[in-house]
Design a protein around this motif. Structure first.
Motif, PDB file in Angstrom:
ATOM      1  N   ASN A   1       0.829  -1.203   0.000  1.00 27.00           N
ATOM      2  CA  ASN A   1       0.000   0.000   0.000  1.00 27.00           C
ATOM      3  C   ASN A   1       0.866   1.257   0.000  1.00 27.00           C
ATOM      4  OD1 ASN A   1      -2.648   1.368   0.251  1.00 27.00           O
ATOM      5  ND2 ASN A   1      -1.856   1.998   2.229  1.00 27.00           N
ATOM      6  N   LYS A   2       1.951   1.222   0.763  1.00 23.09           N
ATOM      7  CA  LYS A   2       2.849   2.376   0.816  1.00 23.09           C
ATOM      8  C   LYS A   2       3.406   2.701  -0.565  1.00 23.09           C
ATOM      9  CE  LYS A   2       7.399   3.856   2.493  1.00 23.09           C
ATOM     10  NZ  LYS A   2       8.566   3.537   3.354  1.00 23.09           N
ATOM     11  N   TYR A   3       3.924   1.679  -1.242  1.00 26.92           N
ATOM     12  CA  TYR A   3       4.562   1.946  -2.527  1.00 26.92           C
ATOM     13  C   TYR A   3       3.541   2.165  -3.638  1.00 26.92           C
ATOM     14  CZ  TYR A   3       9.037   1.374  -0.376  1.00 26.92           C
ATOM     15  OH  TYR A   3      10.132   1.568   0.423  1.00 26.92           O
ATOM     16  N   HIS A   4       2.345   1.654  -3.466  1.00 28.74           N
ATOM     17  CA  HIS A   4       1.262   2.001  -4.396  1.00 28.74           C
ATOM     18  C   HIS A   4       0.966   3.497  -4.310  1.00 28.74           C
ATOM     19  CE1 HIS A   4      -2.628   2.165  -6.371  1.00 28.74           C
ATOM     20  NE2 HIS A   4      -3.140   2.677  -5.267  1.00 28.74           N
ATOM     21  N   LEU A   5       0.861   4.011  -3.103  1.00 33.91           N
ATOM     22  CA  LEU A   5       0.567   5.439  -2.921  1.00 33.91           C
ATOM     23  C   LEU A   5       1.722   6.312  -3.399  1.00 33.91           C
ATOM     24  CD1 LEU A   5      -1.222   5.388   0.569  1.00 33.91           C
ATOM     25  CD2 LEU A   5      -2.266   5.846  -1.662  1.00 33.91           C
TER      26      LEU A   5
ATOM     27  N   GLU B   1      -6.506   9.637  -0.266  1.00 34.54           N
ATOM     28  CA  GLU B   1      -6.564   9.112   1.107  1.00 34.54           C
ATOM     29  C   GLU B   1      -6.244  10.204   2.132  1.00 34.54           C
ATOM     30  OE1 GLU B   1      -4.783   5.383   2.007  1.00 34.54           O
ATOM     31  OE2 GLU B   1      -5.406   4.447   0.122  1.00 34.54           O
ATOM     32  N   ASN B   2      -6.932  11.340   1.949  1.00 33.07           N
ATOM     33  CA  ASN B   2      -6.781  12.477   2.870  1.00 33.07           C
ATOM     34  C   ASN B   2      -5.338  12.959   2.991  1.00 33.07           C
ATOM     35  OD1 ASN B   2      -9.555  12.652   3.585  1.00 33.07           O
ATOM     36  ND2 ASN B   2      -9.287  10.861   4.913  1.00 33.07           N
TER      37      ASN B   2
ATOM     38  N   LEU C   1       3.511  10.561   2.675  1.00 30.89           N
ATOM     39  CA  LEU C   1       4.546   9.536   2.493  1.00 30.89           C
ATOM     40  C   LEU C   1       5.703  10.075   1.668  1.00 30.89           C
ATOM     41  CD1 LEU C   1       2.321   6.390   1.771  1.00 30.89           C
ATOM     42  CD2 LEU C   1       3.864   6.682   3.721  1.00 30.89           C
ATOM     43  N   LEU C   2       5.388  10.828   0.630  1.00 35.82           N
ATOM     44  CA  LEU C   2       6.447  11.415  -0.189  1.00 35.82           C
ATOM     45  C   LEU C   2       7.269  12.416   0.618  1.00 35.82           C
ATOM     46  CD1 LEU C   2       7.776  11.708  -2.980  1.00 35.82           C
ATOM     47  CD2 LEU C   2       6.106  13.512  -3.489  1.00 35.82           C
ATOM     48  N   ALA C   3       6.602  13.243   1.397  1.00 37.08           N
ATOM     49  CA  ALA C   3       7.306  14.216   2.232  1.00 37.08           C
ATOM     50  C   ALA C   3       8.221  13.511   3.235  1.00 37.08           C
ATOM     51  CB  ALA C   3       6.305  15.107   2.960  1.00 37.08           C
ATOM     52  N   ALA C   4       7.769  12.376   3.766  1.00 36.28           N
ATOM     53  CA  ALA C   4       8.588  11.608   4.715  1.00 36.28           C
ATOM     54  C   ALA C   4       9.853  11.072   4.033  1.00 36.28           C
ATOM     55  CB  ALA C   4       7.775  10.455   5.294  1.00 36.28           C
TER      56      ALA C   4
END
Length: 604
Positions: free
Chosen positions: A387-391, A462-463, A469-472
């Motif tokens: 899910n992380k890498y999908h997003l 997803e809000n 995630l990208l910013a992280a």
């Protein structure tokens, strides 16, 4: 014409050191591969490109594809690309073993395709579209369609296309009118027209398998009523022979660039005998097509990145050979008795070359990053990781397609300027690269469409989780850079731009929340440029970190100058490109809406 069209050291540095191809081999999906075999594959592709693609690049532009007597006449190397490419696994490479593929990591396949694109961007699209259409069949069609079409497509014996656009609809797919009428014999009768179909016909293709979006009779209006069909040019009979399927090549579009890559106008069912076979479920066609669109958009970005790299190599070679003018002395005057300087010694030429280098190398890094996300998403068994890498992939796809296309055109334009008057002449190759890259901002959704996708869908996904995630990921790189005294100031500059991006979104989001989407998206293109600059700054900082680590440890695969050049280019990018976000932010946060239509007449 330049004798070298890319920098293999930089390719391998990005693939191995920066993006860690070897780390993917820990996944079960890729366990049959090792670094040596992948390296041999990439090197063999380079040899193939040197021999069969690059020597014909200019020739294909001078002798473009053309329509004649119901087919399109293309250069003989199209046949070589398909047949030899099929033999080498260049079409089958990413597919599962069970479908006749090599189960190669997307990062390795993308690198191979990038080399082909850089050598001759008129040729790889024929194989690439065949791959994409076969992928749709594999994912969504029944076993019979898979068995009938996929093996010959992966072998390069049959071509493939994706047919979306229609004359009256353009990018508005909800206005598609191509019809599909069901029969009692398991097929549909297809009628309609499609335009701008890349690789739509050649005299060398025994068959071309078109993946066609059409509307089943009685289907709902809009995108919800669109279905997907396999519509071959020639339909296979039970005995293996082929029968004409009433798919007519109406014309070939004559283009500004990529003239050797044919673009066709197709007519289906003029004699009421065009048969199509439904892929998957009715009314799901657009969903199926767009599930494959990520790959297509990565491919467009990859192609643009490759053209930018090839143009940089050509202009760099010229600058290293062309004497003109003299350097200024300490008095501010030139000494006419001195020998002429090579133009690479002039600061303005160096600035243009550094801009080319910064854009070309970062564009490749961006494309490889997307391929890495794609690989992990596909290979992992961990749902949270998937899910992380999908997003993350969804978040960067519009940038991957757009930045190499738009900034790449700027890079090639600068390369043309390096050559001066010669850049405008057909004796030199820069003018061809300039013409070829221009289509990239239009292919697979224009910059405007990509920008609206980024701001309208991906930022809010997803809000805001995808953006978070990208910013992280960016902050993690900033943290690593901060450990090095000479890189820390650049990490801080990037951090300030992240903060600025949040200020921009805080200004724009209220428009979306109150339903004023036209105002919210009015300057989506500016936001695309803004965020792209920040993302590319992140990638350059990461490249500089990896170079710094190699220099400090002494564990160097390349020269010291090679690693120093990466750090120097990062500094150039942060000085000349990153500050542009300030002006873009000012425009994005201006309260006055000047492009939204009102009753006031503007175009008078």
């Amino acid at each position: 014409m330049a004798q070298e069209y890319l920098d293999m050291d930089t390719i391998k540095y990005l693939l191995y050191d920066v993006h860690g191809l070897n780390e993917l081999l820990a996944y079960e999906r890729f366990q049959d591969h090792d670094m040596e075999s992948l390296g041999l594959f990439i090197d063999s592709v380079k040899e193939f490109a040197d021999r069969e693609l690059f020597p014909y690049f200019k020739e294909m532009d001078e002798h473009p594809a053309y329509h004649k007597e119901g087919t399109v006449i293309v250069h003989k190397q199209v046949d070589v690309m398909m047949k030899k490419g099929g033999e080498m696994g260049l079409i089958a490479a990413p597919f599962d073993y069970e479908h006749g593929g090599l189960q190669l990591p997307a990062m390795a396949y993308t690198t191979a395709a990038y080399i082909l694109d850089a050598a001759n961007n008129h040729l790889p699209g024929y194989a690439g579209l065949t791959l994409g259409s076969a992928e749709l069949i594999v994912h969504f069609a029944n076993e019979e369609l898979n068995a009938t079409y996929v093996p010959k497509m992966l072998a390069g014996e049959w071509g493939g296309t994706m047919c979306l656009t229609e004359p009256q609809a353009g990018s508005s797919l909800s206005d598609i009118t191509t019809k599909a009428i069901p029969t009692d014999e398991g097929y549909y009768k297809i009628s309609g027209q499609k335009i701008f179909i890349s690789g739509g016909d050649t005299q060398y293709a025994e068959n071309i398998v078109h993946l066609v979006l059409a509307r089943i009779e009685g289907a709902p209006a809009g995108t919800k009523g669109i279905s997907l069909f396999v519509v071959p040019k020639n339909r296979p009979n039970a005995d293996g022979s082929l029968q004409y399927n009433d798919v007519m090549t109406v014309a070939d579009f004559q283009k500004m660039g990529q003239r050797g890559y044919c673009t066709t106008h197709l007519g289906f069912g003029d004699k009421d005998d065009c048969r199509g076979w439904l892929v998957g479920e009715p009314h799901q066609g657009l969903k199926y097509m767009f599930l494959m669109m990520n790959g297509a958009r990565i491919a467009v970005g990859r192609g643009a990145a490759a053209i930018a790299m090839a143009a940089y190599q050509a202009s760099l070679e010229y600058a290293n050979e062309r004497p003109q003018g003299r350097k200024l002395t300490s008095t501010g005057k030139k000494n006419p008795d001195e020998n002429q300087s090579l133009i690479i010694e002039h600061p303005d030429v160096r600035r243009m070359l550094l801009l080319q280098k910064a854009i070309a190398e970062a564009s490749l890094s961006l494309v490889l990053l997307a391929s890495r996300y794609q690989d992990i998403k596909q290979a992992t068994n961990d749902e949270s990781e998937r899910n992380k890498y999908h997003l993350l992939l969804e978040m960067i796809i519009p940038i991957v397609k757009t930045y190499p296309s738009e900034a790449g055109a700027v890079a090639v334009n600068n390369g043309l300027q390096v050559l001066g008057g010669y850049g405008f002449c057909s004796d030199f190759i820069l003018q061809q690269y300039y013409r070829d890259i221009r289509i990239s901002a239009i292919y697979e959704g224009t910059t405007g469409i990509q920008s609206q996708d980024l701001l309208g869908r991906k930022i809010t996904m997803e809000n805001g989780k995808a953006l978070a995630l990208l910013a992280a990921e960016i902050r993690e790189t900033m943290g690593t850079a901060s450990a090095y005294d000479d890189l820390k100031p650049y990490a801080e500059k990037l951090g300030a731009k992240l903060t600025l991006s949040q200020e921009v979104l805080n200004f724009l989001m209220p428009f979306a929340k109150k339903g004023d989407y036209e105002r919210y998206l009015a300057d989506a293109n500016l936001f695309m440029e803004f965020l792209s600059i920040v993302v590319i700054g992140w990638l350059w900082l990461d490249m500089a970190i990896k170079a710094k680590q190699r220099l400090l440890t002494g564990d160097m695969n390349y020269s010291e100058a090679f690693y120093e050049s990466k750090i120097h280019t990062m500094k150039f990018y942060f000085r000349y490109e990153l500050p542009k976000t300030t002006g873009l932010a000012e425009s994005l946060m201006d309260p006055e809406a000047l492009t939204v239509k009102t009753d006031k007449k503007v175009f008078v």
